[in-house]
Enzyme design. Sequence first.
Site, short mmCIF file in Angstrom:
data_model
loop_
_atom_site.label_atom_id
_atom_site.label_comp_id
_atom_site.label_asym_id
_atom_site.label_seq_id
_atom_site.Cartn_x
_atom_site.Cartn_y
_atom_site.Cartn_z
N VAL A 1 0.91 -1.15 0.00
CA VAL A 1 0.00 0.00 0.00
C VAL A 1 0.95 1.20 0.00
CG1 VAL A 1 -1.78 1.26 1.26
CG2 VAL A 1 -1.82 -1.25 1.21
N PRO A 2 1.19 1.78 -1.19
CA PRO A 2 2.36 2.64 -1.43
C PRO A 2 2.28 4.05 -0.86
CG PRO A 2 0.99 2.54 -3.38
CD PRO A 2 0.36 1.61 -2.38
N CYS A 3 2.39 4.18 0.46
CA CYS A 3 2.35 5.50 1.08
C CYS A 3 3.56 6.36 0.67
CB CYS A 3 2.23 5.39 2.59
SG CYS A 3 3.45 4.34 3.36
N HIS A 4 4.60 5.73 0.11
CA HIS A 4 5.73 6.52 -0.38
C HIS A 4 5.33 7.39 -1.57
CE1 HIS A 4 5.85 2.72 -2.67
NE2 HIS A 4 6.30 3.46 -3.67
#
Length: 165
Positions: A122-125
Site C-alpha cells: 500500500v504505497p504511502c511513499h
Amino acid sequence: MRSSVIDSPIGGVGIAVDGDAVCAVSFGAALTDVDGATPPPSLLAEAERQLWEYFAGERTEFALPLVVRRGSEFERAVWKAIAAIPYGETLSYGAIARSVGEPGGAQAVGLACNRNPLPIIVPCHRVIGADGKLVGFGGGIKRKRWLLQLEARIHIERTFMGENR
C-alpha cells in the site's frame, strides 16, 4: 503469525503473514529478527518473491491477499485511496484528504500514512507534500526517495521506450 526478512536495496524489509493473508510490512528489520532455519510457508515465500520483483523493477502491482486488522475508518479510507495511486505517480497529502472527504485533513493523512501496516504494497511513499517535496515517511526520506526514483525510472522506461505499447 509467520514472518521473514529480506535484505532489500533499502535495508531489511520485514514481512508478516497471519493465516492466509499478508498482515504487515516493516522497515529496518534485521535478518536475525526471524528464525531463518525454517523455510517460509508458500504465502510468505510468494510475498518475498513479489517484493524482490518490485525492487528489481519487474513488478508494478502486488497480487497478494492482504488483511488489515487495525485502523480507524478514516485511516482505512486513506489506505484505500493510497492503494489506488498508480505506479510511478504521486499525489499530495491534501489531494488524498480531499478524496476521502476531509479537505482540511492533510496532516491527518500524514498520520494515517505513518500508521500504514503495509508500506510498499500500500504505497504511502507515493504521497508527497503539496509543493512536491518529500516529507514524512515511516521508513525515512532516503527510502522514500529510493522507492520513488525506482518507480519513476521504470515508469519512464515502460511508457516511453515501448514496453507499454
